[in-house]
Design a protein around this motif. Structure first.
Motif, PDB file in Angstrom:
ATOM      1  N   PHE A 336     -37.376 -11.097   3.240  1.00 30.18           N
ATOM      2  CA  PHE A 336     -38.351 -12.177   3.048  1.00 30.18           C
ATOM      3  C   PHE A 336     -37.832 -13.547   3.475  1.00 30.18           C
ATOM      4  O   PHE A 336     -38.600 -14.511   3.456  1.00 30.18           O
ATOM      5  N   GLY A 337     -36.556 -13.653   3.829  1.00 24.26           N
ATOM      6  CA  GLY A 337     -35.986 -14.943   4.175  1.00 24.26           C
ATOM      7  C   GLY A 337     -35.799 -15.120   5.660  1.00 24.26           C
ATOM      8  O   GLY A 337     -36.664 -14.768   6.478  1.00 24.26           O
ATOM      9  N   VAL A 338     -34.637 -15.646   6.029  1.00 24.50           N
ATOM     10  CA  VAL A 338     -34.342 -15.906   7.436  1.00 24.50           C
ATOM     11  C   VAL A 338     -34.213 -14.619   8.224  1.00 24.50           C
ATOM     12  O   VAL A 338     -34.482 -14.576   9.420  1.00 24.50           O
ATOM     13  N   GLY A 339     -33.796 -13.542   7.558  1.00 28.67           N
ATOM     14  CA  GLY A 339     -33.579 -12.277   8.252  1.00 28.67           C
ATOM     15  C   GLY A 339     -32.102 -11.966   8.381  1.00 28.67           C
ATOM     16  O   GLY A 339     -31.266 -12.483   7.641  1.00 28.67           O
ATOM     17  N   CYS A 340     -31.766 -11.135   9.327  1.00 27.57           N
ATOM     18  CA  CYS A 340     -30.368 -10.718   9.504  1.00 27.57           C
ATOM     19  C   CYS A 340     -29.468 -11.888   9.874  1.00 27.57           C
ATOM     20  O   CYS A 340     -28.296 -11.924   9.491  1.00 27.57           O
ATOM     21  N   ALA A 341     -29.991 -12.867  10.612  1.00 27.91           N
ATOM     22  CA  ALA A 341     -29.168 -14.000  11.028  1.00 27.91           C
ATOM     23  C   ALA A 341     -28.721 -14.850   9.845  1.00 27.91           C
ATOM     24  O   ALA A 341     -27.680 -15.520   9.913  1.00 27.91           O
ATOM     25  N   GLY A 342     -29.478 -14.846   8.755  1.00 26.32           N
ATOM     26  CA  GLY A 342     -29.101 -15.625   7.583  1.00 26.32           C
ATOM     27  C   GLY A 342     -28.220 -14.890   6.605  1.00 26.32           C
ATOM     28  O   GLY A 342     -27.778 -15.481   5.610  1.00 26.32           O
ATOM     29  N   LEU A 343     -27.933 -13.612   6.860  1.00 30.13           N
ATOM     30  CA  LEU A 343     -27.128 -12.824   5.929  1.00 30.13           C
ATOM     31  C   LEU A 343     -25.704 -13.344   5.781  1.00 30.13           C
ATOM     32  O   LEU A 343     -25.208 -13.455   4.646  1.00 30.13           O
ATOM     33  N   PRO A 344     -24.975 -13.691   6.864  1.00 31.73           N
ATOM     34  CA  PRO A 344     -23.594 -14.180   6.673  1.00 31.73           C
ATOM     35  C   PRO A 344     -23.522 -15.453   5.836  1.00 31.73           C
ATOM     36  O   PRO A 344     -22.645 -15.565   4.965  1.00 31.73           O
ATOM     37  N   ASP A 345     -24.424 -16.403   6.076  1.00 34.18           N
ATOM     38  CA  ASP A 345     -24.402 -17.642   5.297  1.00 34.18           C
ATOM     39  C   ASP A 345     -24.630 -17.366   3.819  1.00 34.18           C
ATOM     40  O   ASP A 345     -23.920 -17.911   2.956  1.00 34.18           O
ATOM     41  N   LEU A 346     -25.615 -16.530   3.508  1.00 31.78           N
ATOM     42  CA  LEU A 346     -25.906 -16.244   2.105  1.00 31.78           C
ATOM     43  C   LEU A 346     -24.743 -15.525   1.434  1.00 31.78           C
ATOM     44  O   LEU A 346     -24.324 -15.904   0.329  1.00 31.78           O
ATOM     45  N   GLN A 456     -20.521 -13.193  14.079  1.00 32.49           N
ATOM     46  CA  GLN A 456     -20.728 -12.727  15.454  1.00 32.49           C
ATOM     47  C   GLN A 456     -21.601 -11.480  15.500  1.00 32.49           C
ATOM     48  O   GLN A 456     -22.377 -11.292  16.440  1.00 32.49           O
ATOM     49  N   GLN A 457     -21.492 -10.644  14.485  1.00 35.24           N
ATOM     50  CA  GLN A 457     -22.272  -9.413  14.482  1.00 35.24           C
ATOM     51  C   GLN A 457     -23.748  -9.674  14.192  1.00 35.24           C
ATOM     52  O   GLN A 457     -24.624  -9.194  14.915  1.00 35.24           O
ATOM     53  N   TRP A 458     -24.040 -10.447  13.134  1.00 34.80           N
ATOM     54  CA  TRP A 458     -25.431 -10.567  12.687  1.00 34.80           C
ATOM     55  C   TRP A 458     -26.158 -11.740  13.320  1.00 34.80           C
ATOM     56  O   TRP A 458     -27.353 -11.911  13.086  1.00 34.80           O
ATOM     57  N   ARG A 459     -25.470 -12.543  14.095  1.00 33.34           N
ATOM     58  CA  ARG A 459     -26.159 -13.602  14.829  1.00 33.34           C
ATOM     59  C   ARG A 459     -26.258 -13.300  16.317  1.00 33.34           C
ATOM     60  O   ARG A 459     -26.659 -14.156  17.095  1.00 33.34           O
ATOM     61  N   THR A 460     -25.886 -12.096  16.693  1.00 34.63           N
ATOM     62  CA  THR A 460     -26.045 -11.679  18.080  1.00 34.63           C
ATOM     63  C   THR A 460     -27.522 -11.474  18.386  1.00 34.63           C
ATOM     64  O   THR A 460     -28.229 -10.808  17.611  1.00 34.63           O
ATOM     65  N   PRO A 461     -28.042 -12.040  19.465  1.00 31.39           N
ATOM     66  CA  PRO A 461     -29.465 -11.846  19.804  1.00 31.39           C
ATOM     67  C   PRO A 461     -29.801 -10.361  19.933  1.00 31.39           C
ATOM     68  O   PRO A 461     -29.095  -9.588  20.572  1.00 31.39           O
ATOM     69  N   GLY A 462     -30.871  -9.967  19.309  1.00 36.87           N
ATOM     70  CA  GLY A 462     -31.305  -8.588  19.358  1.00 36.87           C
ATOM     71  C   GLY A 462     -30.800  -7.727  18.220  1.00 36.87           C
ATOM     72  O   GLY A 462     -31.307  -6.627  18.009  1.00 36.87           O
ATOM     73  N   ASN A 463     -29.801  -8.207  17.470  1.00 36.86           N
ATOM     74  CA  ASN A 463     -29.266  -7.429  16.355  1.00 36.86           C
ATOM     75  C   ASN A 463     -30.015  -7.824  15.083  1.00 36.86           C
ATOM     76  O   ASN A 463     -29.503  -8.534  14.220  1.00 36.86           O
TER      77      ASN A 463
END
Length: 514
Positions: A336-346, A456-463
């Motif tokens: 419900f949030g930013v998605g996979c790209a926001g997982l490392p920050d959280l 690097q893993q979860w902010r890669t485009p397409g991941n």
């Protein structure tokens, strides 16, 4: 026979052994505002929403270009006094900070992950009075970030909340301020102009609250001071939700030099510095006294064994429950949030808060274990000086046992959902947003963070596979739980051995040798 419900983790039944003797006190359930140590340096923590021009306010306070205060998103900024300007980024996973130029055009290092903090040292006279700390925007803190912020505010001593004229306090900000208001922390507000300048007043007159009458606020008859009306409107909105902040001071900060705000902060630092110095006596009671042990201390050794095991078990239970809540918040962020790209920050914010909680629980339990065992052996509760003598001796004795070596690991979550270890006090210091200057506890702090590979893993485009991200977070948090469980058990086992040796020597010789 039907089994009844289990008692809660911190119920009286769960904290007694089969003989009815207490084994472990209730532990801190969450991180909050804690009182500063007498040796803790003064600090002013700047907080506020995005768009309030907080960086410009801080830059005007210390006379710097606002570009100098730029840090990566999510990083803390600590501005200290020094004769030679320096700047360094402290990144989890490295023992040494990444130094770079302290000038306006200096480019920061290329890092795999954001720094936990950036330290800027400049020869500014104001910073002789206190350290200035800038934090991420309140809208990006979340539950874990707010807890880390509260811990830093309690140790620093002052909170500077910056809000613009066209902004309103949000519910999380009001909750944060309400918790700070219940502590002795000094709270100061700075209001900056909005996008269209100072908000126009709702009517053409300003209320004189002291006199209880209505009169023009401007210099000329009929003119209204829109700045004063805007500040008063923000103050009224805040006091409607947090009335305990009625004594907080408010300052409008525009393009001019914020001299009034600077004088207020310097005045606070003078009084707070004297207060902390008065709480730090040159000699503690019992620091150099001869302390005798009782002839028959009873079953102190067995009770020490029961208490250390019980406290270790209770802390493991607390951390397991907290990690389950972290996993729930991670799933909410993914779905419900930013998605996979926001997982490392959280997860990095959650691990910072978890580290503070585990450290506070271990420190609390060790202090109680040491006090109870010393009371039974010495015949009376130890004075503060005696307690510190025993704690120092126990700390020195940790390395004498095999389990006591490398008690300062940093747990780094890797991109493969595993946990890597890095030891050393410098590695632990790199994980602090606002580092603790003085620590008189027996055990080193607990430190958990994410490695750069996770970004690097979860902010890669397409991941952006949400199912894969949920599985990865579940495995990673499970590994953290297992590592922390082993670490807590090892810490309390070596505390039992070291404290038992110190008290056994006291019983054998009849006096405390520490």
């Amino acid at each position: 026979m039907q089994q009844g419900p289990l008692p809660p983790v911190d119920s009286p039944m769960a904290m007694t052994d089969p003989t009815g003797q207490p084994t472990c006190d209730p532990l801190p359930a969450r991180v909050g505002v804690t009182g500063p140590a007498a040796q803790e340096p003064l600090g002013v923590v700047a907080v506020g929403p995005a768009g309030a021009d907080r960086r410009a306010v801080l830059a005007a306070l210390v006379g710097l270009d606002p570009v100098m205060l730029t840090v990566p998103a999510g990083s803390w900024l600590v501005v200290r006094h020094a004769k030679v300007p320096t700047r360094a980024a402290f990144v989890p996973g490295y023992r040494q900070p990444h130094s770079y130029g302290a000038d306006r055009d200096a480019a920061g290092p290329a890092l795999a992950r954001p720094a936990r903090r950036v330290e800027l040292s400049v020869p500014e006279p104001l910073l002789r009075h206190f350290t200035l700390i800038d934090t991420p925007d309140t809208g990006s803190l979340g539950v874990a970030g707010a807890r880390v912020l509260l811990d830093a505010v309690g140790r620093a001593g002052a909170l500077l909340f910056v809000i613009s004229a066209d902004q309103a306090f949000t519910a999380p900000e009001l909750n944060l301020l309400a918790e700070v208001a219940a502590s002795p922390v000094e709270v100061v507000f700075a209001v900056t102009p909005g996008a269209a300048g100072w908000a126009p007043p709702a009517d053409r007159t300003a209320t004189n609250r002291e006199a209880g009458s209505t009169s023009p606020a401007g210099d000329r008859p009929g003119e209204v001071d829109s700045t004063a009306v805007t500040v008063e409107a923000h103050r009224a909105a805040l006091l409607a939700a947090v009335p305990s902040l009625a004594g907080a001071r408010w300052f409008p900060v525009g393009g001019a030099d914020p001299a009034d705000l600077r004088r207020a902060l310097v005045g606070w630092s003078a009084g707070e510095g004297l207060h902390r110095a008065s709480n730090d006596p040159p000699m503690l009671p019992g620091q150099h006294d001869r302390v005798t042990a009782v002839a028959d201390p009873g079953d102190w050794s067995e009770r020490l064994d029961r208490q250390t095991r019980s406290c270790a078990q209770r802390i493991r239970q607390h951390l397991a429950l907290e990690l389950a809540n972290v996993h729930l918040r991670a799933v909410q962020e993914i779905v419900f949030g930013v998605g996979c790209a926001g997982l490392p920050d959280l997860l990095d914010r959650e691990m910072a808060a978890l580290s503070l909680l585990a450290t506070a629980q271990c420190d609390h339990a060790v202090r109680r274990i040491l006090g109870d065992a010393a009371t039974q052996v010495l015949g009376a509760p130890p004075a503060e000086g005696v307690r510190r003598r025993i704690a120092t001796a126990v700390q020195y004795g940790l390395a004498d046992h095999r389990q006591g070596r490398d008690l300062d690991p940093v747990l780094l979550i890797t991109s493969t959902a595993g946990v890597a270890k890095l030891t050393g006090a410098e590695a632990i210091d790199a994980l602090a947003g606002y580092p603790t200057a003085y620590r008189d506890e027996v055990l080193p702090p607990v430190a958990v963070a994410l490695s750069g590979g996770c970004w690097q893993q979860w902010r890669t485009p397409g991941n952006d596979d949400q199912s894969a991200a949920r599985r990865w977070s579940q495995r990673a948090l499970r590994e953290v739980e297992l590592e922390l469980s082993r670490e807590v058990s090892r810490r309390f086992e070596v505390i039992r051995l070291s404290l038992g040796g110190v008290l056994s020597d006291a019983i054998e010789h009849g006096i405390l040798l520490a």
